[in-house]
Enzyme design. Structure first.
Site, mmCIF file in Angstrom:
data_model
loop_
_atom_site.group_PDB
_atom_site.id
_atom_site.type_symbol
_atom_site.label_atom_id
_atom_site.label_comp_id
_atom_site.label_asym_id
_atom_site.label_seq_id
_atom_site.Cartn_x
_atom_site.Cartn_y
_atom_site.Cartn_z
ATOM 1 N N SER A 70 37.895 36.190 2.445
ATOM 2 C CA SER A 70 37.261 37.251 1.658
ATOM 3 C C SER A 70 36.012 36.766 0.938
ATOM 4 O O SER A 70 35.308 37.556 0.344
ATOM 5 C CB SER A 70 38.260 37.866 0.679
ATOM 6 O OG SER A 70 38.921 36.861 -0.016
ATOM 7 N N HIS A 83 36.847 40.707 7.716
ATOM 8 C CA HIS A 83 37.455 40.808 6.389
ATOM 9 C C HIS A 83 38.156 42.152 6.233
ATOM 10 O O HIS A 83 37.511 43.183 6.054
ATOM 11 C CB HIS A 83 36.372 40.615 5.310
ATOM 12 C CG HIS A 83 36.909 40.696 3.923
ATOM 13 N ND1 HIS A 83 36.168 41.130 2.852
ATOM 14 C CD2 HIS A 83 38.138 40.405 3.429
ATOM 15 C CE1 HIS A 83 36.909 41.106 1.765
ATOM 16 N NE2 HIS A 83 38.110 40.682 2.091
ATOM 17 N N GLU A 120 34.971 44.579 6.908
ATOM 18 C CA GLU A 120 33.652 43.934 6.861
ATOM 19 C C GLU A 120 33.578 42.964 8.041
ATOM 20 O O GLU A 120 34.434 42.087 8.176
ATOM 21 C CB GLU A 120 33.473 43.152 5.555
ATOM 22 C CG GLU A 120 33.114 44.015 4.361
ATOM 23 C CD GLU A 120 32.870 43.187 3.107
ATOM 24 O OE1 GLU A 120 31.975 43.543 2.333
ATOM 25 O OE2 GLU A 120 33.573 42.186 2.874
ATOM 26 N N ASN A 124 33.144 42.132 -2.218
ATOM 27 C CA ASN A 124 33.658 41.281 -3.287
ATOM 28 C C ASN A 124 32.544 40.668 -4.126
ATOM 29 O O ASN A 124 32.733 40.377 -5.305
ATOM 30 C CB ASN A 124 34.565 40.182 -2.706
ATOM 31 C CG ASN A 124 35.943 40.729 -2.387
ATOM 32 O OD1 ASN A 124 36.287 41.853 -2.806
ATOM 33 N ND2 ASN A 124 36.741 39.974 -1.657
#
Ligand code: TC6
Length: 698
Positions: free
Chosen positions: A406, A427, A439, A477
């Site tokens: 991540s 991800h 992602e 993130n």
């Protein structure tokens, strides 16, 4: 341009066949073609009935999304529907595939509706922040009754033919070629001198407690306006003559169309489709994808394996020992049982998936034949490198090696193999078989066909796939870390976590940041703070009050205590009474005098932090276009869909006002608030993020 509506007379019946692939959307040419074909049929004294039918896979999938945002072109849809319904001829809609939005409104304007058994109908305008504006709110409830009409229109869901027949939306179900079925039905109606039957001439739906229905729709809508407007339009259908009801529908539709919510939702609608169309992938053939390997059967790995099984792929999952393997199998079976309970798969499919399609092994050699492996092990670079080294040794040539990291550097992971061009980041978001976002993290040397295969995998899994570049946290993130920090700063300065969570859920977020932290586990943030502590700049403000809770073993929901207290077996939570004292102690240590925040200021600071980091992510090419960032926040982070995403929100606010606020905040904390260069450039040039989307081929 050739006419997309063909006209053919079959004795007394004229067939109007819509040929506008792929889904017969109601483009201007189709509307005009239908209107002219109706004129032609009416001008022919031998014609007694008209059958409207769609070519290819659908009757009509609704308004043409490629015309959204462009100036309206005549004939408009409400006029076309009224024109069809007013025809002295018998008009029959023969429906197959989907009849959605304007497509169902056309069918509702016909005098009879016949459908194939697998046909589906729906009015999904609510998903665009709108209501059905071509008579749908007035005609549908005249057939279904008010409550069912409201349910169909406020959910935007699709109704299967059998249910549509039961509700009176269609008159008949018949299997066969839609044109032949329509012709036979029309002939039967003509021969039996069936009456012309206009839905608008039926009585309006029964009265109900409109205010209660309105409040119910509003409270379910979490801030979205269109469901409430739909109830009011149905109320008009019940209380007013048809023509006045139609005028009320138009007024409500126009109000919604001019508001920001429909702009946000149309942006979302368009870009959730556009986000996977990468120009560089045109003509690139994806590699085969039949068998998938998954390394690690924890929550994430089990979720990924479940998604692959549901996408009808063979799965080989690797665990470290027999006990772990059996626990992983248990998790996957639990996920699939959920799918079984919700009717997504049958018992036979469940048995086949768990017995034939899934292999759980402890030996990497079992991966020798898979087409793609997704590693979902502990988030640690050394562990990942070791796994990739092993994969490099056992996987066949051409197999794709993917990491579900991540935030770690995918280039560095790829360097642990002898085939860097086959390595990519995939991800997923937890639970991976449920969350829509994927992602796709493209590393320096990733081959184009590996990227294309990853998008094909995302499509097969039913995900919204977004291309991301390599950086700490990729798109989502990385931005989350920044707006989360803005929330932390507000807590240090005097806003309570509970006020922040409430202000943001009122804004439309599914959850506030502190409730999310409890859900994700407070230990995650605690570990990240420890990891980043050695590199911390002296001016960086990082609250540590919550670490005290972690030190006592309280990690949020999973331990029953975090920002909130969670009673076993209860979904509702209450604020943890320990938190205010912990915050007050830290404020005293830091000599901060807490101040009041308005909800508006909380939202503004949170959003400005999000927009500023998002602009940097676009500026650095980590996201391909502003709209890609919007889709990440929408599908992975609970951002309210009716606001379109953070960068659409910024466009609608005016980028100059957003930049001015960021610059004002920077005067208090220049370390945290560094205005993005892209934002400054756009403001200086008088452009916005949507201009960039368009330039990138929106
Ligand atoms: C309305 O009618 C009135 C609103 C008033 C506004 C002012 N137009 O999804 P798929 C294309 S609101 C143009 O992969 P599926 C799509 O881009 C109601 N094109 O296939 C794709 O093209 P590509 C508005 C459209 O079988 C191809 O069709 N309508 C449209 O999984 C295949 O799409 C809706 O909300 C369109 N309306 O699902 C329906 N729709 O191959 C939206 C699709 O070149 N669409 N395309 O990439 C859907 O729900 C689904 O696409 C589907 C087909 C169920 C029709």
């Amino acid at each position: 341009m050739s006419n997309p509506v063909s006209y053919n007379a079959h004795g007394p019946v004229a067939v109007l066949r819509i040929q506008n692939p792929p889904v017969n959307a109601l483009s201007q040419a189709v509307r005009q073609g239908l209107s002219e074909a109706m004129d032609r049929a009416e001008a022919d004294a031998d014609i007694k009935a008209v059958v409207i039918v769609g070519d290819g896979r659908a009757f009509i999938a609704g308004a043409d999304i490629t015309e959204f945002g462009k100036p309206p072109m005549e004939p408009n849809l409400p006029d076309l529907c009224s024109r069809i319904e007013a025809s002295p001829l018998l008009v029959i809609a023969s429906m197959h595939g989907v009849s959605l939005g304007g497509g169902l409104e056309v069918a509702l304007s016909a005098h009879y509706r016949i459908a194939q058994p697998d046909a589906r109908v729906g009015l999904p305008e609510v998903h665009l922040g709108l209501l059905p504006g071509a008579g749908g709110t007035q005609r549908l409830p005249r057939l279904t009754g008010a409550a069912k009409g409201i349910e169909i229109m406020t959910s935007g869901g699709q109704v299967k033919a059998a249910a549509a027949l039961e509700m009176g939306i269609i008159d008949k179900i018949e299997t066969g070629d839609p044109q032949e079925v329509g012709l036979a039905y029309a002939t039967e109606l003509v021969n039996s001198a069936a009456p012309r039957r206009a839905v608008s001439e039926l009585a309006g739906p029964e009265a109900m407690d409109w205010d209660a229905a309105y409040s119910g729709a509003v409270s379910k809508a979490r801030g979205q306006n269109s469901p409430g407007a739909i109830v009011r339009a149905v109320q008009a259908a019940s209380e007013l003559p048809f023509a006045q009801g139609l005028a009320r529908e138009r007024a409500l539709f126009t109000e919604l169309l001019q508001g920001d919510q429909s702009k946000g939702m149309i942006h979302a609608f368009f870009n959730e489709r556009a986000v996977s169309n990468l120009p560089e992938l045109k003509g690139v053939t994806p590699r085969a994808l039949n068998a998938i390997g998954v390394i690690g059967g924890g929550t994430m790995g089990a979720g990924i394996a479940t998604a692959a099984l549901l996408a009808k792929m063979q799965v080989v999952l690797i665990e470290t020992g027999e006990a772990q393997a059996s626990a992983a199998r248990g998790r996957i079976e639990g996920n699939l049982q959920g799918a079984l309970k919700r009717g997504k798969i049958s018992q036979e499919q469940y048995d086949a998936l768990t017995q034939d399609a899934l292999v759980v092994a402890i030996d990497y050699a079992s991966l020798s034949d898979v087409d793609l492996v997704i590693e979902a092990v502990f988030e640690n670079m050394d562990v990942k490198k070791e796994v990739f080294g092993k994969l490099d040794a056992v996987c066949k040539q051409g197999a794709i090696l993917a990491s579900n990291t991540s935030y770690l550097d995918v280039d560095e992971i790829a360097a642990a193999t002898s085939r860097r061009s086959d390595v990519i980041g995939l991800h997923f978001f937890s639970p991976a078989h449920v969350m829509k976002l994927l992602e796709i993290v493209v590393a320096d040397k990733t081959a184009l066909d590996v990227v294309a295969t990853s998008f094909a995998l995302g499509k097969a899994f039913g995900k919204i796939s977004v291309r991301a570049g390599v950086c700490d946290g990729f798109i989502g993130n990385r931005i989350l870390a920044v707006y989360r920090t803005a929330a932390d700063h507000m807590v240090l300065d005097g806003a309570s976590p509970y006020q922040i969570d409430r202000a943001l859920t009122d804004f439309g977020f599914a959850m506030g940041p502190f409730a999310v932290a409890d859900l994700a586990g407070l230990d995650i943030g605690w570990m990240t703070r420890k990891r980043k502590a050695p590199d911390r700049h002296a001016d960086e403000r990082v609250p540590t009050y919550i670490d005290k809770l972690c030190e006592e073993g309280h990690f949020g929901q999973k331990t029953g205590e975090g920002y909130y207290l969670y009673e076993k077996g209860q979904r509702a939570s209450v604020p943890n009474p320990k938190i205010p004292a912990l915050i007050a102690a830290e404020q005293a240590d830091l000599r901060i005098t807490p101040r009041d925040f308005s909800d508006e200021e909380i939202v503004r600071r949170y959003m400005c932090a999000m927009v500023n980091e998002a602009a940097k992510v676009v500026e650095e090419g980590i996201a391909r276009r502003p709209a890609d960032v919007d889709m990440v926040l929408l599908f992975g982070y609970g951002f309210p869909r009716y606001r379109g995403g953070p960068l659409k929100w910024a466009d609608l606010q005016g980028l100059d006002t957003v930049l001015a606020d960021i610059e004002r905040y920077a005067q208090e904390d220049a370390w945290f608030w560094k205005p993005a260069t892209l934002l400054k450039t756009l403001v200086a040039d008088g452009r916005n993020f949507d201009d960039l989307n368009r330039a990138a081929g929106k």
